[in-house]
Motif scaffolding. Structure first.
Motif, PDB file in Angstrom:
ATOM      1  N   ASP A 126      57.890 -43.923  73.777  1.00  0.00           N
ATOM      2  CA  ASP A 126      56.618 -44.406  74.321  1.00  0.00           C
ATOM      3  C   ASP A 126      55.393 -43.643  73.826  1.00  0.00           C
ATOM      4  N   ASN A 127      55.594 -42.462  73.257  1.00  0.00           N
ATOM      5  CA  ASN A 127      54.477 -41.639  72.780  1.00  0.00           C
ATOM      6  C   ASN A 127      53.489 -41.337  73.911  1.00  0.00           C
ATOM      7  N   ASP A 128      54.021 -41.067  75.092  1.00  0.00           N
ATOM      8  CA  ASP A 128      53.173 -40.897  76.271  1.00  0.00           C
ATOM      9  C   ASP A 128      53.170 -39.463  76.814  1.00  0.00           C
ATOM     10  N   ILE A 129      53.477 -38.497  75.951  1.00  0.00           N
ATOM     11  CA  ILE A 129      53.486 -37.096  76.360  1.00  0.00           C
ATOM     12  C   ILE A 129      52.190 -36.429  75.920  1.00  0.00           C
ATOM     13  N   GLY A 148      56.643 -50.170  77.066  1.00  0.00           N
ATOM     14  CA  GLY A 148      55.414 -49.432  77.352  1.00  0.00           C
ATOM     15  C   GLY A 148      54.899 -49.768  78.734  1.00  0.00           C
ATOM     16  N   ARG A 149      55.538 -49.188  79.753  1.00  0.00           N
ATOM     17  CA  ARG A 149      55.130 -49.480  81.135  1.00  0.00           C
ATOM     18  C   ARG A 149      53.775 -48.886  81.478  1.00  0.00           C
ATOM     19  N   HIS A 150      53.550 -47.652  81.012  1.00  0.00           N
ATOM     20  CA  HIS A 150      52.295 -46.968  81.333  1.00  0.00           C
ATOM     21  C   HIS A 150      51.473 -46.628  80.098  1.00  0.00           C
ATOM     22  N   ALA A 151      52.083 -46.754  78.939  1.00  0.00           N
ATOM     23  CA  ALA A 151      51.398 -46.416  77.688  1.00  0.00           C
ATOM     24  C   ALA A 151      51.570 -47.557  76.691  1.00  0.00           C
ATOM     25  N   GLY A 152      50.481 -47.921  76.033  1.00  0.00           N
ATOM     26  CA  GLY A 152      50.525 -49.061  75.131  1.00  0.00           C
ATOM     27  C   GLY A 152      50.604 -48.718  73.663  1.00  0.00           C
ATOM     28  N   ASP A 153      50.998 -47.498  73.332  1.00  0.00           N
ATOM     29  CA  ASP A 153      50.969 -47.071  71.929  1.00  0.00           C
ATOM     30  C   ASP A 153      51.870 -47.904  71.020  1.00  0.00           C
ATOM     31  N   ILE A 154      53.055 -48.281  71.485  1.00  0.00           N
ATOM     32  CA  ILE A 154      53.944 -49.078  70.632  1.00  0.00           C
ATOM     33  C   ILE A 154      53.275 -50.406  70.291  1.00  0.00           C
ATOM     34  N   THR A 180      48.545 -33.333  82.514  1.00  0.00           N
ATOM     35  CA  THR A 180      47.516 -33.935  81.663  1.00  0.00           C
ATOM     36  C   THR A 180      47.910 -35.369  81.320  1.00  0.00           C
ATOM     37  N   LEU A 181      47.004 -36.283  81.527  1.00  0.00           N
ATOM     38  CA  LEU A 181      47.256 -37.691  81.220  1.00  0.00           C
ATOM     39  C   LEU A 181      46.938 -37.947  79.754  1.00  0.00           C
ATOM     40  N   ARG A 182      47.936 -38.411  79.020  1.00  0.00           N
ATOM     41  CA  ARG A 182      47.697 -38.732  77.623  1.00  0.00           C
ATOM     42  C   ARG A 182      47.036 -40.098  77.529  1.00  0.00           C
ATOM     43  N   LYS A 183      45.925 -40.158  76.825  1.00  0.00           N
ATOM     44  CA  LYS A 183      45.167 -41.397  76.724  1.00  0.00           C
ATOM     45  C   LYS A 183      45.422 -42.095  75.393  1.00  0.00           C
ATOM     46  N   ALA A 184      45.426 -43.408  75.429  1.00  0.00           N
ATOM     47  CA  ALA A 184      45.588 -44.187  74.206  1.00  0.00           C
ATOM     48  C   ALA A 184      44.337 -44.051  73.343  1.00  0.00           C
ATOM     49  N   ASP A 185      44.518 -44.198  72.056  1.00  0.00           N
ATOM     50  CA  ASP A 185      43.400 -44.145  71.115  1.00  0.00           C
ATOM     51  C   ASP A 185      42.714 -45.509  71.111  1.00  0.00           C
ATOM     52  N   LEU A 186      41.687 -45.641  71.952  1.00  0.00           N
ATOM     53  CA  LEU A 186      41.036 -46.937  72.087  1.00  0.00           C
ATOM     54  C   LEU A 186      40.197 -47.306  70.867  1.00  0.00           C
ATOM     55  N   SER A 187      39.931 -46.329  69.988  1.00  0.00           N
ATOM     56  CA  SER A 187      39.261 -46.679  68.733  1.00  0.00           C
ATOM     57  C   SER A 187      40.186 -47.546  67.875  1.00  0.00           C
ATOM     58  N   LEU A 188      41.485 -47.310  68.001  1.00  0.00           N
ATOM     59  CA  LEU A 188      42.463 -48.142  67.300  1.00  0.00           C
ATOM     60  C   LEU A 188      42.495 -49.541  67.903  1.00  0.00           C
ATOM     61  N   TYR A 189      42.301 -49.598  69.216  1.00  0.00           N
ATOM     62  CA  TYR A 189      42.239 -50.894  69.903  1.00  0.00           C
ATOM     63  C   TYR A 189      41.017 -51.680  69.431  1.00  0.00           C
ATOM     64  N   SER A 190      39.900 -50.986  69.271  1.00  0.00           N
ATOM     65  CA  SER A 190      38.678 -51.626  68.762  1.00  0.00           C
ATOM     66  C   SER A 190      38.884 -52.115  67.332  1.00  0.00           C
ATOM     67  N   LEU A 191      39.571 -51.316  66.544  1.00  0.00           N
ATOM     68  CA  LEU A 191      39.863 -51.706  65.163  1.00  0.00           C
ATOM     69  C   LEU A 191      40.707 -52.978  65.133  1.00  0.00           C
ATOM     70  N   ALA A 192      41.687 -53.035  66.037  1.00  0.00           N
ATOM     71  CA  ALA A 192      42.544 -54.217  66.095  1.00  0.00           C
ATOM     72  C   ALA A 192      41.726 -55.466  66.404  1.00  0.00           C
ATOM     73  N   SER A 193      40.781 -55.350  67.321  1.00  0.00           N
ATOM     74  CA  SER A 193      39.930 -56.487  67.677  1.00  0.00           C
ATOM     75  C   SER A 193      39.062 -56.900  66.499  1.00  0.00           C
ATOM     76  N   LEU A 194      38.552 -55.899  65.799  1.00  0.00           N
ATOM     77  CA  LEU A 194      37.697 -56.179  64.632  1.00  0.00           C
ATOM     78  C   LEU A 194      38.455 -56.910  63.535  1.00  0.00           C
TER      79      LEU A 194
END
Length: 319
Positions: free
Chosen positions: A127-130, A170-176, A302-316
Motif C-alpha cells: 500500500d505504500n502507506d508507511i 488501498g483502503r486508506h491510501a491511494g498510491d497504487i 505520523t500520517l503519510r500523505k499521498a502526493d497530490l501533485s501527482l494527482y493533479s498531473l493525472a488530471s492534466l
C-alpha cells in the motif's frame, strides 16, 4: 549480538523473501545465528521457530510471498500475549528481532522494543502507506501488476467501446491507484485522499466522448468506493455499457521487481547493522534514495500523505 530473529507479519508483499534473505545472510556475515519465526506474532506466541542457515534462503530472492508465512494475531494485542512473546524470545536466546510488515506490525514491534527487546522494522506492504519512507517493499511490484492488468483490459475496452471501472487495493491510501493510473494513462483516478464527485466524473467522460473517444478506464482505490457501485451508477446515469474488474489479491503476488529486490536487500542489511550497533525501536526507510532509520513512535504517529501533485498531473494528462 549472537542471535537474531526475523518474522513477517500482516499482509504479504513481494520482496519480503528478499528482505528475509538479506537479514539472514547479513547476520551470518556478522557472526550471528538467525532464528526464523513462522506466522508472525501469532507464531511467536506459539513458539513457532526454525533455525535459518545460508542455504535456507537460497533461491528465494525472486519469489513472492514469504517463506516464513504470515498471520494476524488478536492474542498479541493483549498484555498477556505480549509478555508471552517476550518470554519466547528470551527462551530462544534471541537478542534482536527484525519485523517485516506494515503499520500494525510496526505497532507490535514498538511494543516489544518498549518491553526491552531490541527491535528493528522494515516496511513490507504493497500500500505504500508507511510514514518516513518514500517506498515500501512490494509497492513497485503491485503497481506494475496493476499496469499490466490495465493494459490488457484497455485492449478489450477499445474493441468493445466500453467504459471500464477497475478496483485496486488501498483502503486508506491511494498510491497504487495513483501511480498505476498515471503510468497506464487512466482517464479517471479515484483515491480516498481526494474524494471525487460522480457527476463531475461523468461530465469529464462525456467530454471525451464528444471529441470522439470510444472507451474509458476508471481506476479506483477500494477506499474511495466500491468498483461495482461506481460502475452501476455510471451505467444508470448515462446508459453507457460499463464493465467492472476487481483485481484483488493478484496485486500481492508475483515475482518482485528489480526495484523491490534491491530495496528489500538494502533494508534487510541495514536492519542487521543497526542491531549490531545496539540500536532498537527504529524503522528503516528510504528518503531521496538514502536509507534512514526513524523511531517507531514517530513513524506510527505520523500520517503519510499521498502526493497530490501527482494527482493533479493525472488530471492534466487525461483532459
Amino acid at each position: 549480538m549472537k542471535r537474531i530473529g526475523v518474522l513477517t507479519s500482516g499482509g504479504d508483499s513481494p520482496g519480503m523473501n528478499a528482505a528475509i534473505r538479506a537479514v539472514v545472510r547479513s547476520s551470518i556475515y556478522h557472526g550471528a545465528e538467525v532464528i526464523g519465526i513462522e506466522r508472525g506474532y501469532q507464531g511467536l506466541i506459539e513458539g513457532k521457530t526454525i533455525p535459518l542457515q545460508l542455504g535456507s534462503v537460497g533461491d528465494i530472492i525472486h519469489r513472492g510471498g514469504t517463506i516464513l508465512h504470515t498471520a494476524r494475531s488478536e492474542a498479541f494485542k493483549t498484555k498477556e500475549g505480549q509478555e508471552t512473546a517476550v518470554s519466547v524470545l528470551r527462551q530462544n536466546g534471541i537478542e534482536g528481532l527484525v519485523v517485516i510488515g506494515g503499520d500494525g506490525s510496526y505497532r507490535g514491534a514498538h511494543v516489544l522494543s518498549q518491553l526491552g527487546v531490541a527491535t528493528i522494522g522494515l516496511p513490507g506492504t504493497i500500500d505504500n502507506d508507511i510514514a518516513c519512507t518514500d517506498f515500501t517493499i512490494g509497492f513497485d511490484t503491485a503497481v506494475n501488476t496493476v499496469i499490466d492488468a490495465v493494459d490488457k483490459i484497455r485492449d478489450t475496452a477499445t474493441s468493445h467501446e466500453r467504459t471500464y471501472v477497475i478496483e485496486v487495493m488501498g483502503r486508506h491510501a491511494g498510491d497504487i491507484a495513483l501511480w498505476a493510473g498515471v503510468a497506464a494513462g487512466a482517464e479517471t483516478i479515484l483515491i480516498p485522499e481526494a474524494p471525487a464527485d460522480l457527476d463531475r466524473l461523468i461530465e469529464k467522460l462525456q467530454r471525451g466522448i464528444e471529441r470522439g473517444k470510444k472507451h474509458s478506464i476508471i481506476l479506483v482505490a477500494e477506499g474511495a468506493g466500491k468498483g461495482f457501485d461506481i460502475g452501476q451508477s455510471i451505467q444508470q446515469k448515462t446508459g453507457w455499457e460499463t464493465r467492472v474488474t476487481v483485481l484483488g489479491h493478484i496485486q500481492r503476488g508475483g515475482s518482485p521487481t528489480a526495484f523491490d529486490r534491491l530495496l528489500a536487500s538494502r533494508m534487510g542489511a541495514m536492519a542487521v547493522d543497526l542491531l549490531m550497533k545496539g540500536e532498537s525501536g527504529k524503522a528503516v526507510g528510504i528518503q531521496g534514495g538514502v536509507l534512514r532509520a526513524h523511531a517507531f513512535e514517530q513513524v506510527v504517529t505520523t500520517l503519510r500523505k499521498a502526493d497530490l501533485s501527482l494527482y493533479s498531473l493525472a488530471s492534466l494528462l487525461s483532459i
